[in-house]
Design a protein around this motif. Structure first.
Motif, PDB file in Angstrom:
ATOM      1  N   SER A  91       0.826  -1.211   0.000  1.00  0.00           N
ATOM      2  CA  SER A  91       0.000   0.000   0.000  1.00  0.00           C
ATOM      3  C   SER A  91       0.856   1.255   0.000  1.00  0.00           C
ATOM      4  O   SER A  91       0.591   2.208  -0.744  1.00  0.00           O
ATOM      5  CB  SER A  91      -0.925   0.002   1.222  1.00  0.00           C
ATOM      6  N   ALA A  92       1.899   1.276   0.836  1.00  0.00           N
ATOM      7  CA  ALA A  92       2.778   2.443   0.906  1.00  0.00           C
ATOM      8  C   ALA A  92       3.529   2.661  -0.407  1.00  0.00           C
ATOM      9  O   ALA A  92       3.693   3.798  -0.859  1.00  0.00           O
ATOM     10  CB  ALA A  92       3.762   2.293   2.066  1.00  0.00           C
ATOM     11  N   THR A  93       3.966   1.572  -1.032  1.00  0.00           N
ATOM     12  CA  THR A  93       4.663   1.696  -2.320  1.00  0.00           C
ATOM     13  C   THR A  93       3.728   2.252  -3.390  1.00  0.00           C
ATOM     14  O   THR A  93       4.128   3.103  -4.195  1.00  0.00           O
ATOM     15  CB  THR A  93       5.241   0.342  -2.756  1.00  0.00           C
ATOM     16  N   LEU A  94       2.483   1.795  -3.394  1.00  0.00           N
ATOM     17  CA  LEU A  94       1.524   2.331  -4.360  1.00  0.00           C
ATOM     18  C   LEU A  94       1.261   3.811  -4.107  1.00  0.00           C
ATOM     19  O   LEU A  94       1.106   4.591  -5.044  1.00  0.00           O
ATOM     20  CB  LEU A  94       0.226   1.528  -4.322  1.00  0.00           C
ATOM     21  N   VAL A 103      10.123   1.745   2.483  1.00  0.00           N
ATOM     22  CA  VAL A 103      11.085   1.011   3.303  1.00  0.00           C
ATOM     23  C   VAL A 103      10.551   1.014   4.728  1.00  0.00           C
ATOM     24  O   VAL A 103      10.312   2.084   5.302  1.00  0.00           O
ATOM     25  CB  VAL A 103      12.483   1.671   3.243  1.00  0.00           C
ATOM     26  N   GLY A 104      10.371  -0.157   5.301  1.00  0.00           N
ATOM     27  CA  GLY A 104       9.801  -0.265   6.636  1.00  0.00           C
ATOM     28  C   GLY A 104      10.654   0.398   7.704  1.00  0.00           C
ATOM     29  O   GLY A 104      11.856   0.170   7.786  1.00  0.00           O
ATOM     30  N   ASN A 155       6.204   3.280   7.023  1.00  0.00           N
ATOM     31  CA  ASN A 155       7.191   3.141   5.950  1.00  0.00           C
ATOM     32  C   ASN A 155       7.754   4.493   5.553  1.00  0.00           C
ATOM     33  O   ASN A 155       7.011   5.477   5.440  1.00  0.00           O
ATOM     34  CB  ASN A 155       6.542   2.519   4.701  1.00  0.00           C
ATOM     35  N   LEU A 156       9.050   4.524   5.333  1.00  0.00           N
ATOM     36  CA  LEU A 156       9.728   5.679   4.752  1.00  0.00           C
ATOM     37  C   LEU A 156       9.569   5.573   3.242  1.00  0.00           C
ATOM     38  O   LEU A 156       9.764   4.501   2.664  1.00  0.00           O
ATOM     39  CB  LEU A 156      11.218   5.658   5.123  1.00  0.00           C
ATOM     40  N   LEU A 157       9.192   6.671   2.592  1.00  0.00           N
ATOM     41  CA  LEU A 157       9.036   6.695   1.140  1.00  0.00           C
ATOM     42  C   LEU A 157      10.247   7.389   0.558  1.00  0.00           C
ATOM     43  O   LEU A 157      10.570   8.512   0.932  1.00  0.00           O
ATOM     44  CB  LEU A 157       7.746   7.440   0.768  1.00  0.00           C
TER      45      LEU A 157
END
Length: 173
Positions: A91-94, A103-104, A155-157
């Motif tokens: 979800s965070a990557t999307l 990145v967690g 998550n770090l984007l």
């Protein structure tokens, strides 16, 4: 699969080595090209995670209890954590968008009840979707709808290193 144009690859319309894995995990067709060179990850395939919905604000997946148990026959807490992290990270990557990855930074998991058979279902909901950080809550329930586990992931984007594997724009729609 050996990377050649296989029957599964032609049926799925996906080039690369992971067409059958993407089909088995029920990855939405709009995301298959993005994942065609990486698949969903060996652990996702090994755990038997199957996606029902994938988007930045909400994702849903199921996982069988069988094959994911600890020594006394109960669902392994690590399997629940892996299911939660999978949904939150996808979800965070999307949300991160083209050329970016998640990145967690933190995962915390609270186990509420034991499960010894059947399938669990996880619903991931965005708590905060920012430019550099995304946080999601994941609720895992048993077949009777009882809460088994609650998780939160942050998550770090960041920009993807190397050549980008661009997810489709606005994949939640």
């Amino acid at each position: 699969m050996d990377g050649k144009d296989t029957r599964a690859g032609r049926l799925a319309g996906v080039p690369g080595n992971y067409a059958q894995e993407l089909l088995d995990a029920n990855v939405p067709e709009r995301l298959r090209d993005w994942l065609s060179d990486s698949g969903v990850g060996a652990l996702v395939a090994k755990l038997g995670i199957v996606f029902e919905e994938l988007g930045p604000g909400r994702s849903v997946a199921t996982m069988p209890v069988a094959g994911n148990t600890q020594v006394v026959g109960l669902l392994h807490g690590g399997a629940s954590a892996a299911l939660a992290e999978t949904l939150g990270s996808f979800s965070a990557t999307l949300h991160a968008g083209p050329g970016r990855i998640a990145v967690g930074l933190d995962l915390n998991v609270t186990h509420h009840r034991a499960v010894s058979d059947g399938v669990v279902r996880a619903v991931c909901t965005a708590l905060q979707l920012g430019r550099s950080v995304a946080s999601h809550e994941i609720v895992i329930s048993d077949a009777q709808g009882r809460r088994v586990c609650t998780a939160r992931i942050t998550n770090l984007l960041r920009d993807e290193p190397g050549p980008a594997r661009t997810p489709p724009a606005q994949a939640s729609r």
